[in-house]
Design a protein around this motif. Structure first.
Motif, PDB file in Angstrom:
ATOM      1  N   GLY A 138     167.247 101.716 -53.369  1.00 48.69           N
ATOM      2  CA  GLY A 138     166.788 100.962 -52.205  1.00 48.69           C
ATOM      3  C   GLY A 138     167.726 101.085 -51.022  1.00 48.69           C
ATOM      4  N   GLU A 139     168.997 101.353 -51.306  1.00 48.74           N
ATOM      5  CA  GLU A 139     169.991 101.500 -50.242  1.00 48.74           C
ATOM      6  C   GLU A 139     170.130 102.940 -49.776  1.00 48.74           C
TER       7      GLU A 139
ATOM      8  N   ARG B 193     168.629  99.322 -57.273  1.00 49.34           N
ATOM      9  CA  ARG B 193     169.227  98.748 -56.061  1.00 49.34           C
ATOM     10  C   ARG B 193     169.844  99.846 -55.195  1.00 49.34           C
TER      11      ARG B 193
ATOM     12  N   GLN C 214     168.880  98.478 -63.419  1.00 48.56           N
ATOM     13  CA  GLN C 214     168.767  97.577 -62.269  1.00 48.56           C
ATOM     14  C   GLN C 214     169.690  98.036 -61.132  1.00 48.56           C
TER      15      GLN C 214
ATOM     16  N   ARG D  61     174.739  93.438 -64.143  1.00 49.10           N
ATOM     17  CA  ARG D  61     174.064  94.363 -63.234  1.00 49.10           C
ATOM     18  C   ARG D  61     174.867  94.549 -61.951  1.00 49.10           C
ATOM     19  N   ASP D  62     175.553  93.491 -61.515  1.00 45.11           N
ATOM     20  CA  ASP D  62     176.386  93.606 -60.316  1.00 45.11           C
ATOM     21  C   ASP D  62     177.608  94.476 -60.579  1.00 45.11           C
TER      22      ASP D  62
ATOM     23  N   ARG E 111     173.850  95.752 -44.619  1.00 42.80           N
ATOM     24  CA  ARG E 111     172.806  96.505 -45.327  1.00 42.80           C
ATOM     25  C   ARG E 111     172.950  98.014 -45.142  1.00 42.80           C
TER      26      ARG E 111
ATOM     27  N   TYR F 160     176.405  98.001 -60.657  1.00 41.57           N
ATOM     28  CA  TYR F 160     176.130  98.412 -59.277  1.00 41.57           C
ATOM     29  C   TYR F 160     177.423  98.751 -58.548  1.00 41.57           C
TER      30      TYR F 160
END
Length: 224
Positions: free
Chosen positions: A63-64, A60, A56, A16-17, A160, A20
């Motif tokens: 969300g960003e 993410r 996933q 998943r990373d 973030r 991403y």
């Protein structure tokens, strides 16, 4: 007695990373343009992964603020310009100003030299049109006072929200205004070396205000 760790070593990145990282980079560098539909099945096939880590990753990224999604309707690359991006650039500007003021008493010869070296790499990258290298050098320069200020909340918040600004930076560092950034960096480092907190903070504010101005240009281009 055998010394056996209860946690096995990680031999490769989580899928998943990896999904991403690859999708995020494609969005940031423009390979996936704003408005591009993002179908998990298609992305999974392109990446050679199953759909689960891609889903996933998309969650993410949503969300960003890099992906926007409406259930049962669409998932697509978010627009470059928007309220969330404007909020982010204003917050990032304020945090970098704060970091400069807090860090300045701790910035000595070694840190000043590191910032000048980073700006030299930045200038070289801009001159050769290597946007990725320019962004890396820019990050390195601004990270010096962020690390020196010692405020982990500042560092975490910048980590973030900075990704939301990457697409603006890609556009900026591939154009003429990037050469102005070289001069701004020099002015910033000169002020730090002179111990002039007010000038250093003012130059920092101008650097990020310049990026905010490029947001206004992006908004104009994205408005039908």
């Amino acid at each position: 007695m055998l010394d056996v760790s209860p946690l096995p070593k990680v031999t490769r990145p989580l899928l998943r990373d990896e999904a991403y990282d690859r999708i995020r980079q494609a969005i940031i560098d423009g390979s996936l343009a704003p408005g591009t539909p993002l179908r998990d099945a298609d992305l999974a096939e392109e990446l050679g992964l199953s759909r689960a880590p891609v889903r996933q990753a998309l969650l993410r990224l949503a969300g960003e603020g890099l992906v926007e999604s409406k259930p049962q309707s669409y998932t697509r690359v978010a627009a470059i310009a928007g309220d969330e991006v404007r909020d982010a650039v204003q917050l990032v500007r304020a945090l970098h100003e704060f970091a400069i003021r807090q860090a300045l008493p701790r910035l000595g010869t070694e840190q000043v030299a590191a910032m000048r070296t980073a700006n030299e790499r930045f200038a070289t990258a801009v001159g050769s049109g290597d946007v990725a290298a320019a962004i890396a050098a820019d990050d390195e320069l601004h990270d010096v006072p962020v690390r020196a200020c010692g405020n982990r909340a500042v560092a975490a918040t910048l980590e973030r929200y900075t990704p939301l600004l990457r697409r603006l930076e890609y556009a900026r560092f591939s154009s003429l205004p990037a050469h102005r950034s070289i001069r701004r960096h020099t002015e910033l480092v000169d002020a730090i070396e002179a111990g002039d907190a007010e000038t250093a903070a003012a130059v920092t504010s101008t650097i990020w205000s310049d990026l905010e101005a490029s947001l206004e240009t992006a908004e104009t281009l994205e408005t039908p």
